[in-house]
Design an enzyme around this catalytic site. Structure first.
Site, PDB file in Angstrom:
ATOM      1  N   SER A  20     -23.953  11.049   3.918  1.00 32.38           N
ATOM      2  CA  SER A  20     -24.862  10.968   2.772  1.00 32.38           C
ATOM      3  C   SER A  20     -24.117  10.412   1.563  1.00 32.38           C
ATOM      4  O   SER A  20     -23.126  11.011   1.114  1.00 32.38           O
ATOM      5  CB  SER A  20     -25.406  12.358   2.430  1.00 32.38           C
ATOM      6  OG  SER A  20     -25.949  12.329   1.128  1.00 32.38           O
ATOM      7  N   HIS A  45     -27.123   7.764   5.091  1.00 32.05           N
ATOM      8  CA  HIS A  45     -28.191   8.655   4.619  1.00 32.05           C
ATOM      9  C   HIS A  45     -28.322   8.495   3.098  1.00 32.05           C
ATOM     10  O   HIS A  45     -27.349   8.664   2.357  1.00 32.05           O
ATOM     11  CB  HIS A  45     -27.843  10.095   4.986  1.00 32.05           C
ATOM     12  CG  HIS A  45     -28.906  11.088   4.684  1.00 32.05           C
ATOM     13  ND1 HIS A  45     -30.008  11.288   5.489  1.00 32.05           N
ATOM     14  CD2 HIS A  45     -29.047  11.964   3.652  1.00 32.05           C
ATOM     15  CE1 HIS A  45     -30.780  12.242   4.966  1.00 32.05           C
ATOM     16  NE2 HIS A  45     -30.212  12.667   3.851  1.00 32.05           N
ATOM     17  N   ASP A  47     -30.229   9.759  -0.221  1.00 34.50           N
ATOM     18  CA  ASP A  47     -31.018  10.861  -0.786  1.00 34.50           C
ATOM     19  C   ASP A  47     -31.726  10.408  -2.057  1.00 34.50           C
ATOM     20  O   ASP A  47     -31.079  10.119  -3.065  1.00 34.50           O
ATOM     21  CB  ASP A  47     -30.103  12.049  -1.081  1.00 34.50           C
ATOM     22  CG  ASP A  47     -29.663  12.752   0.183  1.00 34.50           C
ATOM     23  OD1 ASP A  47     -30.546  13.157   0.962  1.00 34.50           O
ATOM     24  OD2 ASP A  47     -28.450  12.875   0.405  1.00 34.50           O
ATOM     25  N   MET A  49     -34.234  11.346  -5.016  1.00 37.90           N
ATOM     26  CA  MET A  49     -34.756  12.530  -5.728  1.00 37.90           C
ATOM     27  C   MET A  49     -35.411  12.094  -7.027  1.00 37.90           C
ATOM     28  O   MET A  49     -34.900  11.205  -7.727  1.00 37.90           O
ATOM     29  CB  MET A  49     -33.621  13.500  -6.037  1.00 37.90           C
ATOM     30  CG  MET A  49     -32.810  13.895  -4.811  1.00 37.90           C
ATOM     31  SD  MET A  49     -31.566  15.127  -5.236  1.00 37.90           S
ATOM     32  CE  MET A  49     -30.590  15.153  -3.717  1.00 37.90           C
ATOM     33  N   HIS A  78     -34.109   9.575   2.807  1.00 39.71           N
ATOM     34  CA  HIS A  78     -34.676  10.926   2.737  1.00 39.71           C
ATOM     35  C   HIS A  78     -35.350  11.061   1.378  1.00 39.71           C
ATOM     36  O   HIS A  78     -34.671  11.184   0.357  1.00 39.71           O
ATOM     37  CB  HIS A  78     -33.510  11.925   2.923  1.00 39.71           C
ATOM     38  CG  HIS A  78     -33.878  13.357   2.752  1.00 39.71           C
ATOM     39  ND1 HIS A  78     -32.917  14.349   2.625  1.00 39.71           N
ATOM     40  CD2 HIS A  78     -35.069  13.993   2.688  1.00 39.71           C
ATOM     41  CE1 HIS A  78     -33.513  15.522   2.497  1.00 39.71           C
ATOM     42  NE2 HIS A  78     -34.817  15.334   2.511  1.00 39.71           N
ATOM     43  N   MET A  80     -37.058  12.895  -1.351  1.00 34.30           N
ATOM     44  CA  MET A  80     -37.355  14.200  -1.961  1.00 34.30           C
ATOM     45  C   MET A  80     -38.116  13.905  -3.245  1.00 34.30           C
ATOM     46  O   MET A  80     -37.602  14.060  -4.356  1.00 34.30           O
ATOM     47  CB  MET A  80     -36.044  14.957  -2.223  1.00 34.30           C
ATOM     48  CG  MET A  80     -35.402  15.482  -0.942  1.00 34.30           C
ATOM     49  SD  MET A  80     -33.637  15.850  -1.142  1.00 34.30           S
ATOM     50  CE  MET A  80     -32.931  14.247  -0.818  1.00 34.30           C
ATOM     51  N   MET A 149     -33.625  21.048   7.147  1.00 34.92           N
ATOM     52  CA  MET A 149     -32.801  21.239   5.940  1.00 34.92           C
ATOM     53  C   MET A 149     -32.069  22.573   6.042  1.00 34.92           C
ATOM     54  O   MET A 149     -32.701  23.627   6.166  1.00 34.92           O
ATOM     55  CB  MET A 149     -33.665  21.248   4.677  1.00 34.92           C
ATOM     56  CG  MET A 149     -34.300  19.917   4.286  1.00 34.92           C
ATOM     57  SD  MET A 149     -33.129  18.578   3.988  1.00 34.92           S
ATOM     58  CE  MET A 149     -32.086  19.255   2.691  1.00 34.92           C
ATOM     59  N   ASP A 187     -29.346  18.500   7.813  1.00 32.33           N
ATOM     60  CA  ASP A 187     -28.877  18.045   6.505  1.00 32.33           C
ATOM     61  C   ASP A 187     -28.572  19.239   5.610  1.00 32.33           C
ATOM     62  O   ASP A 187     -29.463  20.038   5.301  1.00 32.33           O
ATOM     63  CB  ASP A 187     -29.985  17.184   5.875  1.00 32.33           C
ATOM     64  CG  ASP A 187     -29.556  16.514   4.583  1.00 32.33           C
ATOM     65  OD1 ASP A 187     -28.393  16.645   4.179  1.00 32.33           O
ATOM     66  OD2 ASP A 187     -30.426  15.845   3.976  1.00 32.33           O
TER      67      ASP A 187
END
Ligand code: DX5
Ligand code: ZN
Length: 224
Positions: A20, A45, A47, A49, A78, A80, A149, A187
């Site tokens: 990540s 990966h 992330d 957000m 991913h 979020m 998660m 993760d």
């Protein structure tokens, strides 16, 4: 990305490894990604957000477009974010290979799954640690990846939540009994100790353990 059985794509060992970039040096992102690609990492990966769905703000589709030019590794995004359907087209256009959405993040989970599928990317679904697995069961036939998660989404470097491992066992049993073929990804808090509990997982995301390691090659070997 076309669907491929995980066992035939892992480079270092039995499991796909997806470092990540949340724990990488963002001012040297291309070099950071190249360093783990050279050592045999399978996916990057990413992330994403939005400071609404989680209390942190990271990166968006323009960074994915830049990463697309910097690496051949699949970009595993991913999301979020609240209402991911608003952002999915931009991530598809930027070159995301896989997009994972949270079941809690939209009223139209099936619609978001269809958007990703129609856009030609691998479809992933995930859930917060406190969300019951029953919330995602209806979508399992329609996804390529299920992300468990093992920390509360939002930050790297948190402690592994051991009580989430039973979800992995249940997802594996569900996959066998219904003859499904999703990748089971983990993760959060993955390191050389917690990996011992993750024998049933197919793909490990690790941020701080890989990018924070003084010997990244050893860190990747420890996970594989
Ligand atoms: C947390 C992110 C993770 C994070 C994991 O919300 O989804 O991908 O980077 O970081 P570590 O491996 O440090 O727990
Ligand atoms: Zn993540």
């Amino acid at each position: 990305m076309t669907k491929k059985p995980w066992s035939k794509t892992a480079k270092l060992g039995g499991k796909l490894l997806a470092p990540s970039i949340l724990s990488a040096d963002f001012s040297r992102l291309a070099e950071e990604v190249a360093s783990v690609e050279k050592l045999g990492a399978d996916w990057v990966h990413v992330d994403v957000m939005d400071n609404h769905f989680v209390p942190n703000l990271t990166i968006g589709a323009p960074v994915v477009a830049s990463l697309r030019k910097a690496t051949k590794m699949p970009l595993d995004c991913h999301l979020m974010v609240e209402n991911p359907e608003k952002l999915i087209p931009a991530f598809l256009k930027a070159g995301a290979d896989g997009i994972t959405i949270h079941v809690e993040s939209t009223k139209d989970v099936a619609g978001a799954i269809k958007m990703i599928r129609d856009g030609g990317a691998r479809v992933g679904i995930t859930l917060r640690p406190r969300t019951s697995l029953t919330e995602i069961l209806p979508y399992l036939p329609d996804v390529d990846l299920v992300l468990v998660m093992t920390v509360e989404p939002g930050f790297g470097g948190q402690s592994f939540m051991h009580d989430q491992v039973e979800k992995v066992t249940r997802l594996k049993a569900e996959r066998e009994s219904k003859k499904l073929d999703y990748v089971i990804q983990i993760d959060g808090g993955v390191n050389r100790e917690t990996v011992r509990e993750l024998g049933d997982a197919d793909c490990l995301v690790a941020g701080s353990f890989v990018f924070g390691a003084s010997d990244r090659a050893q860190a990747l070997r420890d996970l594989s």
